[in-house]
Design a protein around this motif. Structure first.
Motif, mmCIF file in Angstrom:
data_model
loop_
_atom_site.group_PDB
_atom_site.id
_atom_site.type_symbol
_atom_site.label_atom_id
_atom_site.label_comp_id
_atom_site.label_asym_id
_atom_site.label_seq_id
_atom_site.Cartn_x
_atom_site.Cartn_y
_atom_site.Cartn_z
ATOM 1 N N UNK A 1 3.216 -6.665 5.048
ATOM 2 C CA UNK A 1 2.602 -5.236 5.018
ATOM 3 C C UNK A 1 3.661 -4.147 4.602
ATOM 4 N N UNK A 2 3.821 -3.950 3.573
ATOM 5 C CA UNK A 2 4.163 -3.066 2.603
ATOM 6 C C UNK A 2 3.931 -1.849 2.327
ATOM 7 N N UNK A 3 4.212 -0.896 3.141
ATOM 8 C CA UNK A 3 4.099 0.387 2.740
ATOM 9 C C UNK A 3 5.272 1.801 1.836
ATOM 10 N N UNK B 1 0.861 -1.082 -0.165
ATOM 11 C CA UNK B 1 0.023 -0.072 -0.117
ATOM 12 C C UNK B 1 1.013 1.232 -0.193
ATOM 13 N N UNK B 2 0.266 2.148 -0.819
ATOM 14 C CA UNK B 2 0.966 3.524 -1.206
ATOM 15 C C UNK B 2 1.110 4.112 -0.078
ATOM 16 N N UNK C 1 5.313 -0.516 8.469
ATOM 17 C CA UNK C 1 5.956 -1.786 7.361
ATOM 18 C C UNK C 1 5.995 -2.749 8.792
ATOM 19 N N UNK C 2 5.686 -3.979 8.372
ATOM 20 C CA UNK C 2 6.544 -4.748 9.141
ATOM 21 C C UNK C 2 5.246 -6.613 8.998
ATOM 22 N N UNK C 3 5.373 -7.248 9.361
ATOM 23 C CA UNK C 3 4.456 -9.035 9.170
ATOM 24 C C UNK C 3 3.848 -8.256 10.581
ATOM 25 N N UNK D 1 -5.472 -0.396 4.677
ATOM 26 C CA UNK D 1 -5.861 -2.165 4.534
ATOM 27 C C UNK D 1 -6.542 -2.244 5.837
ATOM 28 N N UNK D 2 -7.227 -3.443 5.129
ATOM 29 C CA UNK D 2 -7.749 -3.959 6.325
ATOM 30 C C UNK D 2 -7.421 -6.165 6.922
ATOM 31 N N UNK D 3 -6.871 -6.031 7.594
ATOM 32 C CA UNK D 3 -6.392 -7.197 7.988
ATOM 33 C C UNK D 3 -7.600 -7.919 8.787
ATOM 34 N N UNK D 4 -7.606 -9.578 8.287
ATOM 35 C CA UNK D 4 -8.858 -10.274 8.849
ATOM 36 C C UNK D 4 -7.501 -11.714 8.968
#
Length: 117
Positions: free
Chosen positions: A113-115, A12-13, A90-92, A18-21
């Motif tokens: 998650x990569x920003x 994501x920029x 940005x992290x796991x 983002x939405x995590x589930x």
């Protein structure tokens, strides 16, 4: 045993969302609390947000006002809505489940998650 399966990570920029589930499954279990942790390269795993079965939440100071944790008890699912993402987010991201106040032994496999622009 409790199995946790995460989804929703990705690229994501900056300033994006983002939405995590995370879905919990297994037999003969009850979930006391579910939460999200994250781990960036070279850093310790840290709590991002946590929600108990009665809806009490707590957040890391760094994400307050930007991230929202929610839970669907009927679906044994926890969500993390992440807005205004920054490079430092940005992290796991790992889902965690507690079956009692002190037993929080269950972890998902993690989602990246990569920003980045």
């Amino acid at each position: 045993q409790v199995q946790l399966v995460e989804s929703g990570g990705g690229l994501v920029q900056p300033e994006g969302s983002l939405r995590l589930s995370c879905v919990a499954s297994g037999s003969h279990f009850s979930i006391y609390a579910m939460g999200w942790y994250r781990q960036a390269p070279g850093k310790q795993r840290e709590l991002v947000a946590r929600i108990t079965s009665n809806g009490n939440t707590n957040y890391a100071d760094s994400v307050k006002g930007r991230f929202t944790i929610s839970r669907d008890n009927a679906k044994n699912t926890v969500y993390l809505q992440m807005n205004t993402l920054k490079s430092e987010d940005m992290a796991v991201y790992y889902c965690n489940a507690c079956t009692t106040r002190v037993t929080c032994d269950y972890w998902g496999q993690g989602t990246q998650v990569t920003v980045s622009s």
